[in-house]
Structure formats: structure tokens, C-alpha cells
Write a protein that holds these residues in place. Structure first.
Motif, mmCIF file in Angstrom:
data_model
loop_
_atom_site.group_PDB
_atom_site.id
_atom_site.type_symbol
_atom_site.label_atom_id
_atom_site.label_comp_id
_atom_site.label_asym_id
_atom_site.label_seq_id
_atom_site.Cartn_x
_atom_site.Cartn_y
_atom_site.Cartn_z
ATOM 1 N N GLY A 245 -36.407 8.924 25.079
ATOM 2 C CA GLY A 245 -37.804 8.896 25.495
ATOM 3 C C GLY A 245 -38.448 10.270 25.469
ATOM 4 N N PRO A 246 -39.746 10.308 25.306
ATOM 5 C CA PRO A 246 -40.464 11.586 25.352
ATOM 6 C C PRO A 246 -40.984 11.859 26.754
ATOM 7 C CG PRO A 246 -41.895 9.870 24.448
ATOM 8 C CD PRO A 246 -40.593 9.217 24.816
ATOM 9 N N PRO A 247 -40.814 13.007 27.344
ATOM 10 C CA PRO A 247 -39.986 14.093 26.819
ATOM 11 C C PRO A 247 -38.520 13.895 27.177
ATOM 12 C CG PRO A 247 -41.033 14.763 28.860
ATOM 13 C CD PRO A 247 -41.529 13.377 28.576
ATOM 14 N N SER A 248 -37.623 14.455 26.376
ATOM 15 C CA SER A 248 -36.193 14.320 26.634
ATOM 16 C C SER A 248 -35.797 15.149 27.851
ATOM 17 C CB SER A 248 -35.395 14.786 25.421
ATOM 18 O OG SER A 248 -35.705 13.994 24.293
ATOM 19 N N PRO A 249 -34.872 14.631 28.669
ATOM 20 C CA PRO A 249 -34.432 15.396 29.840
ATOM 21 C C PRO A 249 -33.646 16.633 29.431
ATOM 22 C CG PRO A 249 -33.108 13.419 29.569
ATOM 23 C CD PRO A 249 -34.217 13.315 28.574
ATOM 24 N N ARG A 250 -33.765 17.658 30.256
ATOM 25 C CA ARG A 250 -33.038 18.894 30.005
ATOM 26 C C ARG A 250 -32.188 19.246 31.217
ATOM 27 N NH1 ARG A 250 -37.294 23.180 27.671
ATOM 28 N NH2 ARG A 250 -35.353 24.350 27.381
ATOM 29 N N ARG A 251 -31.097 19.901 30.957
ATOM 30 C CA ARG A 251 -30.185 20.300 32.023
ATOM 31 C C ARG A 251 -30.733 21.549 32.706
ATOM 32 N NH1 ARG A 251 -23.647 21.156 31.684
ATOM 33 N NH2 ARG A 251 -23.441 22.742 33.300
ATOM 34 N N LEU A 252 -30.962 21.427 33.992
ATOM 35 C CA LEU A 252 -31.463 22.540 34.798
ATOM 36 C C LEU A 252 -30.383 22.955 35.780
ATOM 37 C CD1 LEU A 252 -33.900 24.332 35.763
ATOM 38 C CD2 LEU A 252 -34.318 22.553 37.464
ATOM 39 N N GLU A 253 -30.054 24.239 35.779
ATOM 40 C CA GLU A 253 -29.123 24.794 36.758
ATOM 41 C C GLU A 253 -29.830 25.895 37.532
ATOM 42 O OE1 GLU A 253 -25.284 25.940 35.395
ATOM 43 O OE2 GLU A 253 -25.018 24.137 34.148
ATOM 44 N N CYS A 254 -29.757 25.816 38.845
ATOM 45 C CA CYS A 254 -30.335 26.832 39.715
ATOM 46 C C CYS A 254 -29.197 27.589 40.386
ATOM 47 C CB CYS A 254 -31.232 26.195 40.770
ATOM 48 S SG CYS A 254 -32.620 25.280 40.083
ATOM 49 N N VAL A 255 -29.063 28.845 40.047
ATOM 50 C CA VAL A 255 -28.005 29.684 40.618
ATOM 51 C C VAL A 255 -28.525 30.269 41.926
ATOM 52 C CG1 VAL A 255 -26.445 31.611 40.232
ATOM 53 C CG2 VAL A 255 -27.259 30.248 38.285
ATOM 54 N N VAL A 256 -27.855 29.951 43.022
ATOM 55 C CA VAL A 256 -28.276 30.416 44.343
ATOM 56 C C VAL A 256 -27.540 31.713 44.656
ATOM 57 C CG1 VAL A 256 -28.378 29.880 46.799
ATOM 58 C CG2 VAL A 256 -28.774 28.077 45.112
ATOM 59 N N GLU A 257 -28.273 32.814 44.611
ATOM 60 C CA GLU A 257 -27.669 34.126 44.850
ATOM 61 C C GLU A 257 -27.762 34.556 46.302
ATOM 62 O OE1 GLU A 257 -30.014 36.187 41.990
ATOM 63 O OE2 GLU A 257 -28.594 35.817 40.343
ATOM 64 N N ALA A 258 -28.786 34.067 47.015
ATOM 65 C CA ALA A 258 -28.941 34.359 48.447
ATOM 66 C C ALA A 258 -29.217 33.052 49.171
ATOM 67 C CB ALA A 258 -30.084 35.349 48.674
ATOM 68 N N ARG A 259 -28.770 32.957 50.396
ATOM 69 C CA ARG A 259 -28.890 31.708 51.138
ATOM 70 C C ARG A 259 -30.351 31.264 51.264
ATOM 71 N NH1 ARG A 259 -25.672 29.991 56.633
ATOM 72 N NH2 ARG A 259 -26.696 27.970 56.932
ATOM 73 N N VAL A 260 -30.580 29.992 51.034
ATOM 74 C CA VAL A 260 -31.914 29.405 51.164
ATOM 75 C C VAL A 260 -31.975 28.676 52.504
ATOM 76 C CG1 VAL A 260 -33.581 27.800 50.174
ATOM 77 C CG2 VAL A 260 -32.092 29.137 48.662
ATOM 78 N N ASP A 261 -32.777 29.218 53.441
ATOM 79 C CA ASP A 261 -32.855 28.635 54.773
ATOM 80 C C ASP A 261 -34.281 28.190 55.085
ATOM 81 O OD1 ASP A 261 -34.177 31.023 55.152
ATOM 82 O OD2 ASP A 261 -32.578 31.938 56.330
ATOM 83 N N GLU A 262 -34.489 27.728 56.312
ATOM 84 C CA GLU A 262 -35.796 27.209 56.713
ATOM 85 C C GLU A 262 -36.877 28.288 56.605
ATOM 86 O OE1 GLU A 262 -38.340 24.180 57.863
ATOM 87 O OE2 GLU A 262 -36.175 23.966 57.624
ATOM 88 N N GLU A 263 -36.528 29.513 56.907
ATOM 89 C CA GLU A 263 -37.489 30.599 56.809
ATOM 90 C C GLU A 263 -37.965 30.775 55.368
ATOM 91 O OE1 GLU A 263 -37.814 35.412 57.773
ATOM 92 O OE2 GLU A 263 -36.109 34.234 58.519
ATOM 93 N N ALA A 264 -37.035 30.643 54.416
ATOM 94 C CA ALA A 264 -37.397 30.746 53.004
ATOM 95 C C ALA A 264 -38.324 29.611 52.601
ATOM 96 C CB ALA A 264 -36.139 30.735 52.145
#
Length: 486
Positions: A245-264
Motif C-alpha cells: 500500500g502507499p505509502p509503504s511502512p518504514r522501520r523506525l528506530e529511536c535510540v534513547v541516549e538519556a532517560r525520558v521522564d515526565e519532566e521531558a
């Protein structure tokens, strides 16, 4: 998008056709009722075969109650029907771990995503987030056991997963945008979508853990911005994994280098949503510009940071922004052509500070009677060209020091996809004013087109400051500081 819809559809327990069951036995049966809505029960739970549903929606809604009873009396099945009697996904982890499928065969996980899971490093701690209300699945690659994780348990797993895999939860929460297909879902659910993205990123181990998903949409750069908006998250987007189907899905990777918390999360919400909706981000920029304008009062001198400027807000609408500067001590006046908006502005600023104008005649102000004149997203609403030139000429006449102009510049978006998006959003914003985008979009001009128009009206460009778009309003702007030519 088709991939997301497939994920959502596959993340429910399979239904066995009730009519087929009756035909196989040759037994006449009365029409069953759906336990969810009471309508015709067209299919039955393929695990226990004790309850009927009209379709997937009612089965999904009833699963939390039904799963405690499902499977207590499972009838024997032969090899011919064993596949249709497979347990629903949410029931899979209630079996012994030895009977749970390997990662590549996880229930409720699309084949393309399952193939990606199979390729993850051995001994990685993985959480697969299926669409709610289905529980998440926790596993360690290379081992055979899979554990169900209910919604309430996820909070205790913060920053602990090597990999978090989205199997449709983000699409369920509104992270869907396809400009070509007129799917603008996420712009109406931006808080929910950002909260869902945050909830997954918060589970990832900082220092190299990853969030993984298959993402489809257009423009892709706008969707990936929902992840890169978080500090300490690096986005890696791979080529399309399949031509589905258009558009074709793409692989997304999110590298977490620092902790993501509620403040972020709160910082992202303030910057990308709240400050945009309240117009506070524009007021902050304009406050800084006003602070640099000197004024004379009572024989002494000072700067705009202390207040005291006489300001004209042209086309200021209901006065909600002018009210801020009035509160800062500026002598703010507003010129408006819309009767209803002018009346609201009078409530905020006072009768003597708002002038209703016919949009044609000369302004009822003396030459050089204002320190500063504001034109905030006003000029592109003025047609024909002659009226635009007359407005700017009047601005140059009544202003003695600075003119501040804010304009949309979708042409300045950094990629072709984001330029298409910015142009589409800009076009739609004319409609609430009763203006036809096909007529008024000609007034959306790039920087090089505005400059000669300003100069022809007697206004010299001192500076032009770029303002990036936000997730809430993905359109870049330019703030011009102009000086009337003596």
C-alpha cells in the motif's frame, strides 16, 4: 497506514464462524446473540466456543471480562480445525511458557514486524506494546517464554527495556498522518499521540536502548518529529520494508541516549503544543523586540523593557495578545475591521483603545503617532494588491520607530515533504475567515517577495528572524523588524 490498520485488526482474538460450525456437524441451531450488544451473533470465540459476537469490536470490548472464563471447558478438536481454535492473543500468555510461540509468531504482531523481532540481538529484554486493551508482551530473545504485562504494570518498568516494539498502540492513539490521503488525524489528537510516544520511550533503557516500530505516513519527517522532539532521543529511519500500500511502512528506530521522564514530556508539550495554542511563544519573541525600542516619557528616556511604548496593533482581532502588552505598561491601541472582534477587544482594552475601521479610508491617526506598529499574520489576508500597498503605506505614515511583521513562510520548511505540509496547513487556515485558499494563497510569499513590497511602501528591513514550525502548527514564520524611511 494500511500497515497500522493491519496491526490493529490482527491484535484481537480470532473469531470462528458460527454458521460454519453448525454446517460441519449437520445440527440445526437457533440464531445466537452477541454477548456485547445483543445483536446477531455471527461468530464465536475460537478458543472456548461458548460465547458469540457480532464482530471484532464487541469481542475486543468484552475480552477483559471473558478472558477469566475463556478456556475452562475447551472441547477436543481434530487437526482439521486446530488452527481455527487457536487461543486469542491476550490468552496466550495464560498458558505455560512452553506452549507460547516464538517471537516471530507472537499473537497480534504483523508478519513484517515479527521478522524484525526475530533479527534482534539474542538475550535482549523486549517489550511488545500491542494496542490497548490487549496487554503488552515481555520476552527475552532466544528464550521460549513470553509474559503478559497489563497496563497498570508498565509504570514499574521505566527505563528497563533493551527494546520496546510498537505493534499498533501509537496508531490507536492517533499517530496517523497522510497528506495525500487527507488523513490529518494526529493534528486533532496531538496530546494523546505525544503522551503515547512518551509512554513507550520512558520504558526504554537509557544509554542505547531502542524503540522500534514500522511507520507509514506522509510526510514521514513530520511523524518522526514526534520522537525527535524529546531531548536525548536519536531517530534512525530505514528504507521501506515492503511495498504494502502507499505509502509503504518504514522501520523506525529511536535510540534513547538519556532517560525520558515526565519532566521531558512536559517540556515537549509546552514547546510544541501549549505555547503555540496560547500564542505565548509569539508574545515572548515580540516582547524581546519591543524591549529594544527606546521611548521618551516625561522628558526622560528609557527602553521598551520598562514599558511606556505607544503601540498600534493592526488587525489585532479580539485583543488577546494586545492585552499582554497593555499589562506590561505599554499604551496599546488596536485597529480592526471586524465588528465582533472589535467589540471583544474593547472589553479587554477599553473603549478608547479600539478603533473599528472600514478597511478603505485613511487611518484616523496622526503622522508618527505610534512608537511601534504590529502586523501579526495580517498582511496575507489583505486583497487586492492595492489594498495591501495602502495598508503598508499607512503603517509607514503613523509609525515613528519600528514596525514588527509576522508572516507565514511555508516555503522555508527544510524538506520538500514539510513544505507541502506547511502549504496545506496554511491554505486551510484561510477558511475560518471566509476566505478562499485558492484566491488568498497568492499572498503567502517568500522572503525575497516581501522585501521589495516593504521598500515600495517606505519601510526598510532591519532584520528578519526565522521561527520554526511546531507539531501543533507545522508552518515556519518570519518576524521582520522594519524601520520607516524618513
Amino acid at each position: 497506514l494500511q500497515q497500522h490498520h493491519t496491526l490493529a485488526a490482527m491484535a484481537t482474538a480470532p473469531l470462528a464462524a458460527s454458521a460454519g460450525s453448525a454446517a460441519a456437524t449437520g445440527t440445526a441451531v437457533s440464531a445466537p446473540s452477541c454477548v456485547g450488544c445483543g445483536g446477531p451473533g455471527r461468530a464465536q470465540c475460537s478458543r472456548c466456543r461458548e460465547v458469540f459476537y457480532c464482530g471484532l469490536e464487541c469481542q475486543r470490548a468484552d475480552w477483559r471480562q471473558h478472558k477469566s472464563r475463556c478456556g475452562r471447558a475447551v472441547p477436543p478438536v481434530d487437526a482439521g480445525v486446530a488452527a481455527s481454535a487457536a487461543p486469542p492473543p491476550a490468552a496466550a500468555a495464560s498458558q505455560s511458557s512452553s506452549t507460547v510461540p516464538a517471537p516471530g509468531a507472537l499473537p497480534g504482531v504483523d508478519k513484517a514486524l515479527a521478522a524484525v523481532l526475530d533479527a534482534l540481538p539474542v538475550s535482549s529484554l523486549v517489550l511488545v506494546r500491542r494496542p490497548a486493551p490487549l496487554p503488552a508482551l515481555r520476552l527475552r530473545t532466544g528464550e521460549g517464554s513470553v509474559e503478559e504485562v497489563e497496563e497498570g504494570q508498565l509504570g514499574g518498568m521505566a527505563a528497563s527495556m533493551d527494546w520496546v516494539v510498537d505493534a499498533g498502540e501509537l496508531a490507536r492513539c492517533g499517530l496517523v498522518f497522510d497528506l495525500g490521503a487527507f488523513r490529518w488525524d494526529v493534528l486533532g489528537r496531538i496530546e494523546e499521540a505525544l503522551r503515547a510516544v512518551f509512554a513507550l520511550l520512558a520504558l526504554v533503557r537509557p544509554g542505547g536502548g531502542r524503540l522500534l516500530m514500522l511507520l507509514a505516513g506522509d510526510p514521514m519527517e513530520y511523524l518522526t518529529a514526534y520522537f525527535s522532539a524529546f531531548s536525548g532521543v536519536r531517530v534512525e529511519l530505514q528504507p521501506a520494508v515492503t511495498a504494502v500500500g502507499p505509502p509503504s511502512p518504514r522501520r523506525l528506530e529511536c535510540v534513547v541516549e538519556a532517560r525520558v521522564d515526565e519532566e521531558a514530556f512536559e517540556a515537549v508539550m509546552e514547546r510544541e503544543v501549549n505555547a503555540e495554542r496560547s500564542h505565548r511563544r509569539y508574545a515572548d519573541v515580540l516582547d524581546a523586540a519591543l524591549a529594544g525600542v527606546s521611548y521618551v516619557v516625561g522628558g526622560g528616556s528609557g527602553s521598551g523593557s520598562a514599558g511606556g511604548l505607544r503601540v498600534l496593533d493592526v488587525g489585532g482581532g479580539d485583543g488577546h495578545m494586545a492585552e499582554w502588552w497593555a499589562a506590561s505598561g505599554h499604551d496599546i491601541h488596536l485597529l480592526e475591521v471586524d465588528t465582533a472582534s472589535a467589540q471583544k477587544a474593547r472589553t479587554r482594552l477599553g473603549e478608547d483603545h479600539v478603533t473599528l475601521h472600514d478597511g478603505k479610508s485613511a487611518w484616523p491617526f496622526a503622522d508618527r503617532s505610534f512608537d511601534v506598529c504590529l502586523l501579526l499574520f495580517v498582511l496575507h489576508h489583505i486583497l487586492p494588491e492595492e489594498a495591501l500597498r495602502k495598508t503598508l503605506t499607512e503603517v509607514a505614515r503613523v509609525t515613528r520607530k519600528k514596525v514588527l511583521v509576522l508572516e507565514d513562510v511555508p516555503h522555508a520548511a527544510p524538506t520538500p515533504g514539510l513544505r507541502r505540509l506547511a502549504a496545506a496547513v496554511t491554505a486551510e487556515h484561510f477558511r475560518p475567515f471566509g476566505q478562499d485558499p485558492s484566491v488568498y494563497m497568492c499572498n503567502i510569499r517568500p522572503d525575497q517577495a516581501w522585501r521589495p513590497i516593504f521598500e515600495a511602501a517606505g519601510l526598510e528591513v532591519e532584520s528578519a528572524r526565522a521561527m520554526l514550525g511546531t507539531l501543533q502548527h507545522p508552518v515556519p514564520h518570519l518576524l521582520y523588524t522594519l524601520r520607516p524611511v524618513a
